[in-house]
Design an enzyme around this catalytic site. Structure first.
Site, PDB file in Angstrom:
ATOM      1  CB  THR A  33      44.166  36.953  35.805  1.00  0.00           C
ATOM      2  OG1 THR A  33      43.063  37.210  36.659  1.00  0.00           O
ATOM      3  CG2 THR A  33      43.918  37.722  34.500  1.00  0.00           C
ATOM      4  CG  ASP A  34      40.074  34.361  38.408  1.00  0.00           C
ATOM      5  OD1 ASP A  34      40.571  35.510  38.357  1.00  0.00           O
ATOM      6  OD2 ASP A  34      39.520  33.918  39.433  1.00  0.00           O
TER       7      ASP A  34
END
Ligand code: NAD
Ligand code: DAU
Length: 350
Positions: A131-132
């Protein structure tokens, strides 16, 4: 790649990925979908797949926290590739009860890496879906790139950051062939209605309040789930081993704007009997602790090196998503009632 172990394939993104691989990608091998079936794992997302794809789709009801079980799955199915989605994925739950996040996201990933290390000669690729959120929060300017320092703010993002580091370490230390993708917020069909977009659609259907954390000015970069799945497949096939790739929708929106768009579309597609706009349901509530202000991905690397681009616009993607939830009332009802949780080992347990 002949035998791909997909973990978490009964979840939102994992199930869309499995469907894409079997129906559209041209892959001719086998998918072994290993899933614990937590509250977020719904076998009905891949209804009848075992019959439809007899020798090419196998469901294994297992937990990535169980080391011995993993070793058996790797050898029984001659696993040569791993695509690792399985995780506790919801930030709010990680704030209330972080333990499962540490167990599954860190220890579970470690177990999978260990199972892979034991078969180093056979493993062609370990792809880790991340994930970012590992990068923390942006101010008004700038973007996350692959070299942005990690600065996770929630137990969820910290656990994903830990898993990313382990994957990298197994590449550097043991030579495990890995790739990692760090993606922005996904939306689309089959998303569990705890996340912003499906929660708002379902609450709006029922004329329930639409809770907006804080002032609704937090920004997320929205990506249609099918675009994410294409990106993962592209990385798995053509990405460079040891590399990470940022994946994003180039679609920054404030939360309030997202919810107002859903309200306008719902006013047309599913108007309230009262005649009032769904916007009247918007309710500002207490903010999430440690709420990241803004996420925005610079996906130049995957665009330039692999030719991947997001293709679905937010306008068409959100419309398609709303239509899907309106047309799949049975899926929605069974999620809300918890009925789908009665699926065990591919069979419905009365
Ligand atoms: P999800 O919560 O919808 O699905 C998670 C799946 O993992 C479920 O099927 C669940 O049963 C399974 N699972 C959980 N614990 C397990 C365990 N111990 N053993 C085996 N299976 C287990 O999640 P999602 O939104 O589809 O996210 C999938 C992956 O993508 C996660 O790793 C997440 O961090 C990452 N990701 C998600 C987003 C997003 O916007 N949803 C964005 C970027 C990255
Ligand atoms: O950025 C990728 C991440 O996106 C993934 O790694 C996570 O697995 C995924 O859950 C998602 O995290 P977010 O916290 O950004 O998603 P969520 O849908 O929970 O919230 C999106 C935004 O909407 C966030 O700013 C919080 C806000 N929100 C959320 C809910 C559920 C509200 O205002 N009201 C709500 O009821």
């Amino acid at each position: 790649m002949k035998n791909i172990l997909v973990t978490g394939g009964c979840g939102f993104i994992g199930s869309v990925f499995v469907r894409y691989i079997l129906e559209e990608s041209g892959f001719t091998g086998r998918i072994i979908n290993l899933d614990k079936l937590t509250y977020a794992g719904n076998p009905e997302n891949l209804l009848n797949f075992e019959e439809l794809y007899k020798d090419r789709y196998i469901f294994v009801h297992e937990d990535i926290c169980k080391k011995d079980a993993l070793d058996k799955v790797f050898s029984n199915y001659n696993i040569d590739t791993v695509c690792h989605f399985a995780a506790e994925s919801h930030v709010d739950r990680s704030i209330v009860s972080p333990e499962a996040f540490i167990e599954t996201n860190i220890n579970g990933t470690f177990n999978l890496l260990e199972a892979s290390r034991k078969r180093l000669d056979k493993i062609k690729l370990f792809h880790h879906v991340s994930t970012d959120e590992v990068f923390g929060s942006l101010g008004a300017e700038g973007y996350f790139t692959e070299t942005t320092p990690y600065s996770p703010n929630s137990p969820y993002s910290a656990s994903k950051a830990g898993s990313d580091h382990l994957v990298r370490a197994y590449s550097e230390t043991y030579g495990l062939p890995v790739t990692v993708s760090n993606c922005s917020n996904n939306y689309g069909p089959y998303q569990f209605p705890e996340k912003l977009i499906p929660l708002m659609i379902i609450n709006a259907m029922e004329d329930k309040p639409l809770p907006i954390y804080g002032d609704g000015a937090n920004i997320r970069d929205w990506l249609y789930v099918a675009d994410h799945c294409r990106a993962i497949w592209q990385i798995m096939n053509n990405g460079e081993k040891g590399e990470t790739y940022n994946v994003g929708g180039k679609c920054e929106k404030r939360n309030l704007e997202v919810v107002e768009t859903i309200c306008s579309l719902m006013d047309e597609a599913f108007p309230s009997k009262s005649g009032k706009s769904k916007k009247d349901l918007i309710t500002f509530v207490k903010d999430r602790p440690g709420h990241d202000k803004r996420y925005a991905i610079d996906c130049t690397k995957i665009e330039n090196s692999l030719g991947w681009h997001p293709v679905e616009s937010f306008e068409s993607g959100i419309k398609a998503t709303i239509e899907w939830y309106l047309e799949n009332q049975t899926w929605v009802d069974r999620i809300k009632s918890g009925e789908y949780l009665k699926w065990i080992d591919g069979h419905y347990n009365m």
